[in-house]
Design a protein around this motif. Structure first.
Motif, PDB file in Angstrom:
ATOM      1  N   ARG A   1      42.570  50.980   5.747  1.00 39.08           N
ATOM      2  CA  ARG A   1      43.509  52.073   5.502  1.00 39.08           C
ATOM      3  C   ARG A   1      42.822  53.404   5.787  1.00 39.08           C
ATOM      4  NH1 ARG A   1      48.775  50.164   4.780  1.00 39.08           N
ATOM      5  NH2 ARG A   1      48.643  48.147   3.724  1.00 39.08           N
TER       6      ARG A   1
ATOM      7  N   SER B   1      44.618  56.334   5.032  1.00 40.86           N
ATOM      8  CA  SER B   1      45.338  57.261   4.154  1.00 40.86           C
ATOM      9  C   SER B   1      45.017  56.887   2.715  1.00 40.86           C
ATOM     10  CB  SER B   1      46.844  57.188   4.413  1.00 40.86           C
ATOM     11  OG  SER B   1      47.551  57.890   3.418  1.00 40.86           O
TER      12      SER B   1
ATOM     13  N   GLU C   1      48.106  55.367   0.963  1.00 45.89           N
ATOM     14  CA  GLU C   1      48.346  53.983   1.343  1.00 45.89           C
ATOM     15  C   GLU C   1      47.266  53.062   0.770  1.00 45.89           C
ATOM     16  OE1 GLU C   1      48.610  53.823   5.529  1.00 45.89           O
ATOM     17  OE2 GLU C   1      50.466  55.003   5.662  1.00 45.89           O
TER      18      GLU C   1
ATOM     19  N   TYR D   1      38.926  51.820   2.811  1.00 45.73           N
ATOM     20  CA  TYR D   1      39.444  53.169   3.060  1.00 45.73           C
ATOM     21  C   TYR D   1      38.451  53.941   3.923  1.00 45.73           C
ATOM     22  CZ  TYR D   1      40.583  58.073   2.279  1.00 45.73           C
ATOM     23  OH  TYR D   1      40.866  59.405   2.452  1.00 45.73           O
TER      24      TYR D   1
ATOM     25  N   ASP E   1      42.995  63.427   6.405  1.00 46.41           N
ATOM     26  CA  ASP E   1      43.509  62.920   5.133  1.00 46.41           C
ATOM     27  C   ASP E   1      42.869  63.656   3.955  1.00 46.41           C
ATOM     28  OD1 ASP E   1      45.155  61.003   3.690  1.00 46.41           O
ATOM     29  OD2 ASP E   1      43.270  60.050   3.084  1.00 46.41           O
TER      30      ASP E   1
END
Length: 402
Positions: free
Chosen positions: A82, A84, A87, A232, A238
Motif C-alpha cells: 500500500r 496510501s 488504505e 506501507y 502521501d
C-alpha cells in the motif's frame, strides 16, 4: 556577342548554385541537431528519478526489496503493498503485520493512527526522530562483526549470524538482539502488548544483500510470523506534513522575464544565421613567408644563449636525447627517463642505475657543465647506435670459432 556573354555567365551561375545549396543544407543540419539536443535535454530533465526507492517491495534494483517480498509469498505469506496510509490502515486486520521503512513523510499523530490497529509493526529503517517518538532506544556508536541473536526472542533462534552496519542502544524493558546492552542491531518492544521491531535493513534486506549471512532468515523471522503482511511505502505524495512553500527564483521574478529571455534567444539565433550567411567559403591562402625549422631552432638557441639559461638549454638537450634513445631502443615515445636509462644500460651491458643521473639528474648551472652534459649525451646516443648495429654472437657460434 550576347550569346557569348550568356555562355560565359552560365558556368558562374551553375557554380554558385551548388554552393548556395550546400550552405542551406548545412544550416538545416545545424538547426536539426540543435533541436535534437534541446529535445533530449528536455526529456532528461523532465524524466523523474527511479520509480521505486530503497526498501521498496516492488523495487527490482539493488536497493529494492522485491526479492524479500517474493520469498514471503513463497512461504505462503500474503504481501499487500500500500502506498496510501489511509488504505494501509483500512487493510490491517487481526493477524496482520504492518511493515514500513522510516515514515519521514508522516507526523507523529498520523504514524500513531496508522499503527493503532496492528498487533505487529516492523520498521525496516529508522531515524533519530522515530526512535524518540517510539521511545524504544537511541543510536549507538560503532558496528559489529557477524553476531548471533543472543536474546530471548524465539523467532531468532534459527537465524544464524548477521552483520549490521547500525546499532541501537535499547531503552529500559526493550529487548536488544544481535548485540548487547550497549548496542544491538534489532530492538524488540513488547511493553504495550503489541510488538514493535526496529532494524536498519538497508544493508540487510535489499536485493543485493539479502543472500548474505542470515539476512533472509532474519527477514522471515520478523515479517513471516503472520499469514498477512501490509507493507506501507511512505512517499511525499502521501504526506500529512503541512509546510510553507519556499520562494524560488521563478516565483520571485516577474512573469514577463521568461518570455523576454526566450525572445532574446530567438533573436540571437536569427542574428547568427543572418550574419553567418554573409560569409563565403574558406579560401586557402599561401603565406607570404616560409620559416624554416632550422631558422627557428637557431633563433631559440640564440635567445637561450643571450639569456645565459644553461638549465633550460640542458633540459631541451635531455628531452631530445631521451626521445631519440627511446625510438632507437624500441620504447614508447612518452617513456620516462628512468625507463630509457634502464633500457640503454641493458643495451650497453652496464649496471642499471648508471645512466639515471645523466638523463634525470640535476641540471647544469653554467656553460662548462652544459657543454659537458651535451658531450656525454652525444656519446651515449653514439654508443646505443653502435650497439644496435653490432651483430649478435650466439654462444654456439663462439665455441665453434674457438
Amino acid at each position: 556577342m550576347m550569346a557569348a556573354a550568356q555562355s560565359t555567365l552560365d558556368p558562374v551561375t551553375a557554380e554558385h548554385r551548388p554552393r548556395r545549396t550546400k550552405t542551406v543544407l548545412g544550416w538545416g543540419v545545424i538547426v536539426v541537431l540543435v533541436l535534437i539536443v534541446v529535445f533530449v535535454a528536455i526529456r532528461v530533465t523532465a524524466t523523474p528519478p527511479g520509480e521505486h526507492g530503497a526498501l521498496d517491495p516492488e523495487g527490482r534494483d539493488d536497493s529494492g526489496t522485491l526479492a524479500l517480498a517474493e520469498i514471503l509469498r513463497d512461504q505462503g505469506v500474503e504481501v499487500d503493498v500500500r502506498r496510501s496510509r489511509v488504505e494501509a490502515r483500512a487493510a490491517i486486520d487481526e493477524g496482520t503485520t504492518l511493515v514500513m521503512s522510516n515514515p519521514y513523510t508522516l507526523t507523529d499523530e498520523a504514524l500513531e493512527t496508522l499503527m493503532e490497529p496492528a498487533d505487529r509493526v516492523v520498521f525496516l529503517s529508522t531515524s533519530t526522530h522515530l526512535l524518540n517518538a517510539l521511545q524504544i532506544g537511541a543510536n549507538a556508536p560503532g558496528t559489529r562483526s557477524a553476531v548471533a541473536a543472543a536474546c530471548d526472542v524465539p523467532e531468532f533462534a534459527a537465524v544464524g549470524t548477521i552483520r549490521a552496519d547500525r546499532l541501537f542502544a535499547p531503552a529500559a524493558e526493550v529487548e536488544g538482539c544481535f548485540g548487547d546492552a550497549d548496542g544491538a542491531a534489532v530492538l524488540i518492544d513488547d511493553r504495550g502488548g503489541d510488538r514493535v521491531a526496529v532494524v536498519e535493513g538497508t544493508r540487510l534486506f535489499s536485493n543485493a544483500d539479502l543472500a548474505e549471512n542470515g539476512n533472509a532468515a532474519l527477514a522471515l523471522a520478523l515479517l513471516g510470523q503472520t499469514d498477512r503482511v501490509v507493507w506501507y511505502v511512505p512517499s511525499l505524495g502521501d504526506s500529512d506534513i503541512e509546510g510553507k512553500s519556499i520562494d524560488t527564483l521563478g516565483s520571485l521574478t516577474p512573469p514577463w522575464v521568461t518570455p523576454a529571455i526566450l525572445l532574446l534567444l530567438l533573436a540571437g539565433v536569427a542574428a547568427s544565421i543572418w550574419r553567418g550567411q554573409r560569409f563565403g567559403p574558406l579560401v586557402a591562402e599561401t603565406l607570404p613567408v616560409t620559416v624554416r625549422a632550422s631558422e627557428t631552432m637557431h633563433g631559440r638557441a640564440r635567445l637561450t644563449a643571450r639569456a645565459a639559461d644553461a638549465a633550460h638549454a640542458a633540459e631541451a638537450l635531455r628531452d631530445g636525447a631521451q626521445r631519440r634513445l627511446a625510438r632507437r631502443l624500441g620504447l614508447a615515445a612518452h617513456a620516462g627517463a628512468d625507463e630509457v636509462a634502464d633500457a640503454a644500460a641493458d643495451r650497453l651491458r652496464i649496471p642499471r642505475g648508471t645512466l639515471q643521473t645523466l638523463l634525470a639528474g640535476p641540471l647544469p648551472t653554467d656553460d662548462a657543465s652544459l657543454v659537458d652534459l651535451a658531450r656525454r649525451l652525444d656519446e651515449l646516443e653514439a654508443a646505443v647506435e653502435t650497439s644496435a648495429r653490432r651483430p649478435t654472437t650466439h654462444p654456439t657460434e663462439a665455441e665453434g670459432t674457438t
